[in-house]
Design a protein around this motif. Structure first.
Motif, PDB file in Angstrom:
ATOM      1  N   ASP A  32       0.833  -1.215   0.000  1.00  0.00           N
ATOM      2  CA  ASP A  32       0.000   0.000   0.000  1.00  0.00           C
ATOM      3  C   ASP A  32       0.864   1.259   0.000  1.00  0.00           C
ATOM      4  OD1 ASP A  32      -2.257  -1.539   0.050  1.00  0.00           O
ATOM      5  OD2 ASP A  32      -2.585  -1.364   2.207  1.00  0.00           O
ATOM      6  N   THR A  39       2.150   6.696  -6.884  1.00  0.00           N
ATOM      7  CA  THR A  39       1.106   7.613  -7.349  1.00  0.00           C
ATOM      8  C   THR A  39       1.559   9.059  -7.197  1.00  0.00           C
ATOM      9  OG1 THR A  39      -0.682   6.072  -6.764  1.00  0.00           O
ATOM     10  CG2 THR A  39      -1.270   8.394  -6.967  1.00  0.00           C
ATOM     11  N   GLU A  63      -9.570   9.113 -10.948  1.00  0.00           N
ATOM     12  CA  GLU A  63      -9.080   7.977 -11.724  1.00  0.00           C
ATOM     13  C   GLU A  63      -8.195   7.013 -10.942  1.00  0.00           C
ATOM     14  OE1 GLU A  63      -7.174   9.739 -15.077  1.00  0.00           O
ATOM     15  OE2 GLU A  63      -9.020  10.674 -15.829  1.00  0.00           O
ATOM     16  N   LYS A  64      -7.535   7.495  -9.903  1.00  0.00           N
ATOM     17  CA  LYS A  64      -6.640   6.631  -9.129  1.00  0.00           C
ATOM     18  C   LYS A  64      -7.386   6.049  -7.926  1.00  0.00           C
ATOM     19  CE  LYS A  64      -2.833   7.276 -11.508  1.00  0.00           C
ATOM     20  NZ  LYS A  64      -2.173   6.164 -12.223  1.00  0.00           N
ATOM     21  N   LYS A  65      -7.274   4.757  -7.733  1.00  0.00           N
ATOM     22  CA  LYS A  65      -7.959   4.089  -6.624  1.00  0.00           C
ATOM     23  C   LYS A  65      -7.566   4.702  -5.280  1.00  0.00           C
ATOM     24  CE  LYS A  65      -8.741  -0.443  -4.558  1.00  0.00           C
ATOM     25  NZ  LYS A  65      -8.419  -1.898  -4.611  1.00  0.00           N
ATOM     26  N   ASN A  66      -6.290   5.040  -5.147  1.00  0.00           N
ATOM     27  CA  ASN A  66      -5.815   5.649  -3.897  1.00  0.00           C
ATOM     28  C   ASN A  66      -5.523   7.134  -4.072  1.00  0.00           C
ATOM     29  OD1 ASN A  66      -3.595   5.455  -5.495  1.00  0.00           O
ATOM     30  ND2 ASN A  66      -2.299   4.373  -4.033  1.00  0.00           N
ATOM     31  N   SER A 123     -16.303   5.087   2.486  1.00  0.00           N
ATOM     32  CA  SER A 123     -16.869   4.545   1.244  1.00  0.00           C
ATOM     33  C   SER A 123     -17.889   5.504   0.642  1.00  0.00           C
ATOM     34  CB  SER A 123     -17.511   3.178   1.504  1.00  0.00           C
ATOM     35  OG  SER A 123     -18.522   3.261   2.493  1.00  0.00           O
ATOM     36  N   GLU A 126     -15.902   8.318  -1.036  1.00  0.00           N
ATOM     37  CA  GLU A 126     -15.272   7.830  -2.269  1.00  0.00           C
ATOM     38  C   GLU A 126     -16.299   7.638  -3.375  1.00  0.00           C
ATOM     39  OE1 GLU A 126     -13.316   4.363  -0.859  1.00  0.00           O
ATOM     40  OE2 GLU A 126     -11.746   5.486   0.190  1.00  0.00           O
ATOM     41  N   ARG A 130     -16.604   9.617  -7.089  1.00  0.00           N
ATOM     42  CA  ARG A 130     -16.727   8.948  -8.392  1.00  0.00           C
ATOM     43  C   ARG A 130     -17.965   9.408  -9.155  1.00  0.00           C
ATOM     44  NH1 ARG A 130     -15.687   4.428  -5.185  1.00  0.00           N
ATOM     45  NH2 ARG A 130     -17.876   3.779  -5.387  1.00  0.00           N
TER      46      ARG A 130
END
Length: 327
Positions: A32, A39, A63-66, A123, A126, A130
């Motif tokens: 992680d 990133t 666009e980046k998960k993290n 969540s 996030e 999105r």
């Protein structure tokens, strides 16, 4: 056969792992960290070649998960402080802040009344990033321009406010050093005695020339309930003849322990009623940590005859009640 205390202590001392960790946990954590670092290195390279733009940061968190984690790491914001900031934006009625964050475009019906606002989970935030472009744009604006908004500069601690700004996002060396120092000093800053609610109360009592004793036990509780008693923050005028007992709880973070703290204060209230029936039990309960845990807050305030915050009008009300009571 039961082991002796000496044997049990010896087990802990001679078989101590010192810093326990599982290999799978170590590998996952390291992966992680590497992903987050890579990133940020990509973002730094983009800024160096394309210049810093709001779209670049917008693309990062979309666009980046993290991406959001990377943004928080870059600026030095803890995840919990960021969540508190989102809650603050939702509950505060400020035109400039609302406009900066496009608040009118992503507020939900459940946010219409302050008393009904519940903190969003990671969540939920996030998902909102999105699915809602205006919410995302609002976050980007917050990190670019948040430090210029009066309501934030007046409310957010300067320690946190200075994390909002273009210099952090630009990977400027001075800004990166500042972030490192703030990471290092965060715990010390939060725990400084000068920053505690108790100091505000003590200074107020000193200014009013009110006699009090701090951080001591009540005599009758020591004698009758030694396992239940606790050290009281303020006793006016003294432990021999307590007229007013004050407990202070200022929280900006949240934890499951808040419920336990409320139960403890209720138990203390019952003991005070029993052994000191003519004594007032007042509480200072403040901070966004309580605001976002309303169930625990409800239990907490139940313990006290009256509750105050550190807001100026509340401090004035406290002073007036103290005077009326003849303290």
């Amino acid at each position: 056969m039961a082991r002796t205390n000496t044997e049990k202590v010896n087990t802990v001392l001679t078989r101590n792992t010192f810093w326990f960790q599982t290999q799978s946990f170590e590998q996952k954590s390291e992966a992680d960290i590497i992903a987050l670092k890579e990133t940020l290195l990509v973002v730094r390279n983009q800024i160096q070649t394309q210049n810093l733009t709001k779209k670049l940061i917008d693309d990062l968190i979309l666009e980046k998960k993290n991406g959001l984690k990377a943004l928080l790491a870059l600026t030095g914001f803890s995840n919990e402080t960021f969540k508190r900031l989102i809650t603050f934006i939702r509950i505060v009625d400020d035109e400039e802040l609302s406009k900066l964050c496009y608040k009118d475009h992503w507020m939900e019906e459940s946010d219409s009344g302050k008393s009904d606002v519940k903190e969003w989970s990671n969540s939920k935030i996030e998902k909102k990033i999105r699915e809602c472009a205006n919410f995302r744009r609002g976050i980007v604006n917050l990190f670019f321009e948040g430090c210029t908004v009066p309501v934030l500069s007046e409310t957010l601690p300067l320690f946190e406010l200075k994390k909002l700004g273009v210099s952090k996002l630009s990977f400027e060396v001075e800004a990166m050093v500042d972030t490192l120092i703030r990471y290092k000093e965060k715990g010390s800053y939060s725990g400084k005695e000068q920053n505690n609610a108790e100091v505000v109360i003590q200074n107020l009592l000193d200014d009013m020339e009110v006699s009090f004793e701090r951080s001591i036990d009540l005599e009758k509780l020591k004698e009758s309930a030694p396992n239940q008693k606790r050290t009281m923050d303020f006793i006016i005028p003294d432990q021999k003849d307590p007229q007013i007992i004050i407990e202070a709880s200022y929280l900006t973070t949240t934890s499951s322990g808040q419920g336990d703290k409320a139960k403890t204060e209720i138990a203390i209230r019952d003991l005070i009623k029993k052994h000191y029936p003519n004594t007032h039990f007042w509480g200072f309960v403040d901070g966004i940590g309580w605001y976002v845990r309303k169930r625990d807050l409800g239990r907490m305030v139940e313990a006290f005859e009256d509750v105050f915050t550190l807001e100026e009008s509340e401090l004035k009300r406290f002073s007036e009640l103290l005077t009326e009571d003849g303290a």
